[in-house]
Design a protein around this motif. Structure first.
Motif, PDB file in Angstrom:
ATOM      1  N   SER A 101     -93.999   7.242 -27.712  1.00 27.11           N
ATOM      2  CA  SER A 101     -94.524   5.395 -27.888  1.00 27.11           C
ATOM      3  C   SER A 101     -94.957   5.466 -28.972  1.00 27.11           C
ATOM      4  N   ILE A 102     -93.576   5.741 -29.939  1.00 26.41           N
ATOM      5  CA  ILE A 102     -93.603   5.569 -31.440  1.00 26.41           C
ATOM      6  C   ILE A 102     -93.676   4.228 -31.776  1.00 26.41           C
ATOM      7  N   GLU A 103     -94.730   3.410 -32.794  1.00 27.12           N
ATOM      8  CA  GLU A 103     -94.769   2.248 -32.870  1.00 27.12           C
ATOM      9  C   GLU A 103     -93.809   1.448 -34.602  1.00 27.12           C
ATOM     10  N   HIS A 104     -94.279   2.814 -35.271  1.00 25.66           N
ATOM     11  CA  HIS A 104     -93.903   2.557 -36.889  1.00 25.66           C
ATOM     12  C   HIS A 104     -93.298   4.357 -37.731  1.00 25.66           C
ATOM     13  N   LEU A 105     -92.356   4.174 -37.869  1.00 19.27           N
ATOM     14  CA  LEU A 105     -91.340   5.388 -37.964  1.00 19.27           C
ATOM     15  C   LEU A 105     -90.901   5.015 -39.589  1.00 19.27           C
ATOM     16  N   ILE A 106     -90.617   6.178 -40.783  1.00 17.85           N
ATOM     17  CA  ILE A 106     -90.036   6.729 -41.620  1.00 17.85           C
ATOM     18  C   ILE A 106     -89.454   8.126 -41.116  1.00 17.85           C
ATOM     19  N   LEU A 107     -88.312   7.883 -41.878  1.00 17.56           N
ATOM     20  CA  LEU A 107     -87.681   8.936 -41.648  1.00 17.56           C
ATOM     21  C   LEU A 107     -87.038   8.797 -43.307  1.00 17.56           C
ATOM     22  N   ASP A 108     -87.067  10.077 -43.875  1.00 15.18           N
ATOM     23  CA  ASP A 108     -86.283  10.168 -45.299  1.00 15.18           C
ATOM     24  C   ASP A 108     -85.900  10.908 -45.638  1.00 15.18           C
ATOM     25  N   ASN A 109     -84.630  10.481 -46.605  1.00 17.42           N
ATOM     26  CA  ASN A 109     -83.414  11.643 -46.142  1.00 17.42           C
ATOM     27  C   ASN A 109     -82.450  12.065 -45.492  1.00 17.42           C
TER      28      ASN A 109
ATOM     29  N   LEU B 184     -90.537  -0.198 -30.491  1.00 17.22           N
ATOM     30  CA  LEU B 184     -90.662   0.179 -32.490  1.00 17.22           C
ATOM     31  C   LEU B 184     -90.912  -0.790 -33.252  1.00 17.22           C
ATOM     32  N   ARG B 185     -91.646  -0.796 -33.619  1.00 16.82           N
ATOM     33  CA  ARG B 185     -91.883  -2.122 -34.727  1.00 16.82           C
ATOM     34  C   ARG B 185     -91.554  -2.057 -36.158  1.00 16.82           C
TER      35      ARG B 185
ATOM     36  N   LYS C  96     -90.018  -5.196 -38.533  1.00 12.28           N
ATOM     37  CA  LYS C  96     -89.843  -5.045 -39.979  1.00 12.28           C
ATOM     38  C   LYS C  96     -88.883  -4.179 -40.402  1.00 12.28           C
ATOM     39  N   LEU C  97     -87.737  -3.954 -41.159  1.00 14.36           N
ATOM     40  CA  LEU C  97     -86.499  -3.415 -41.068  1.00 14.36           C
ATOM     41  C   LEU C  97     -86.401  -2.917 -42.772  1.00 14.36           C
ATOM     42  N   SER C  98     -86.600  -1.810 -42.749  1.00 11.56           N
ATOM     43  CA  SER C  98     -86.363  -0.930 -44.322  1.00 11.56           C
ATOM     44  C   SER C  98     -84.920   0.193 -44.682  1.00 11.56           C
ATOM     45  N   ILE C  99     -83.949  -0.437 -44.930  1.00  9.77           N
ATOM     46  CA  ILE C  99     -82.773   0.658 -44.717  1.00  9.77           C
ATOM     47  C   ILE C  99     -82.332   1.097 -46.013  1.00  9.77           C
TER      48      ILE C  99
END
Length: 209
Positions: free
Chosen positions: A21-29, A44-45, A70-73
Motif C-alpha cells: 500500500s506504499i503511496e510515497h517512494l524514494i529509491l536513491d542510487n 503509488l502517488r 508527482k514524479l521525479s526521475i
C-alpha cells in the motif's frame, strides 16, 4: 501525513505476486524497472527514482500508474521525446514532473513537441546536461520555448549555459532547482540564453562538482 515503509522485504526484480500500500517512494542510487514498481505498489502517488531509458519502451502496463501525481526521475544515458511520451502516456493524474538527465542530444530541444507531452502538467522542473559529442556543435536556439504555452499559459522559463572553451552545455528550468552545479566542466567564460527573468541563484546549491 507520509507513512514510511520498509521495502527491503520486497522482491524488486518483479517476480511474485506481493503488493504493497506504499503511496510515497524514494529509491536513491537504484535503477529500477517501472513495471516492477507499479506491480508492487499499485497505489503509488509520488515516486523519486533513477530510470534506465532503454527499458521504458518495454514497460508493460498491466499495472498502469493511475494514482501517480508527482514524479521525479533521473536518466543516465540518451533518452528522447518518444521515451518521455511512452513514459507519461498512462500517468493520467500526473501534475508535478521533475527530470534530471545526463548525456542528452540536441534532438530533445523541441519546445513544440514538449507542449504536447506536458499539456496536463502544472509544475515542470528539469536539468539537462548535453553529451560531449554536442559540445562542438552550434549553440542551441530557444525560440520554440518562447510560445504562449511556455510563457503565458504555464509561466515556465528556461536557461541555456554553454562554456565557450570546452563547449559543455546545460539546459534547465529557472529558477535553478538542483543542489549541485557542474563547475568542473566550466573552463572559461560561459554564454547564456534565457526565455524569461534571470533569477538564477546559488542559494540552494551545496555542492560544486
Amino acid at each position: 501525513m507520509i507513512n514510511l515503509c520498509d521495502i527491503s522485504h520486497f522482491n524488486l526484480s518483479g517476480d511474485g505476486e506481493q503488493t504493497s500500500s506504499i503511496e510515497h517512494l524514494i529509491l536513491d542510487n537504484i535503477r529500477i524497472n517501472l513495471y516492477h514498481i507499479y506491480s508492487i505498489a499499485p497505489v503509488l502517488r509520488t515516486l523519486d527514482t533513477i530510470i534506465d531509458p532503454y527499458s521504458v519502451n518495454h514497460i508493460k502496463h498491466n499495472f498502469p500508474p493511475e494514482y501517480l501525481s508527482k514524479l521525479s526521475i533521473k536518466f543516465f544515458g540518451h533518452f528522447n521525446l518518444s521515451t518521455m511520451k511512452q513514459l507519461l502516456r498512462e500517468m493520467t493524474r500526473l501534475v508535478h514532473l521533475t527530470i534530471v538527465a545526463y548525456d542528452i542530444y540536441n534532438d530533445i530541444i523541441d519546445g513544440f513537441a514538449w507542449e504536447r507531452i506536458l499539456a496536463n502538467i502544472i509544475t515542470f522542473k528539469f536539468l539537462f546536461s548535453f553529451h560531449e559529442s554536442t559540445w562542438t556543435q552550434e549553440p542551441i536556439e530557444l525560440e520554440s520555448f518562447r510560445t504562449l504555452f511556455w510563457l503565458e499559459n504555464k509561466h515556465w522559463y528556461i536557461k541555456y549555459d554553454r562554456c565557450t572553451v570546452s563547449g559543455f552545455s546545460l539546459l534547465y528550468s529557472i529558477p535553478y532547482f538542483n543542489n549541485t552545479y557542474p563547475w568542473v566542466h566550466i573552463k572559461g567564460p560561459i554564454i547564456t540564453k534565457s526565455t524569461g527573468p534571470d533569477i538564477f541563484s546559488l542559494s540552494n546549491i551545496n555542492h560544486l562538482n
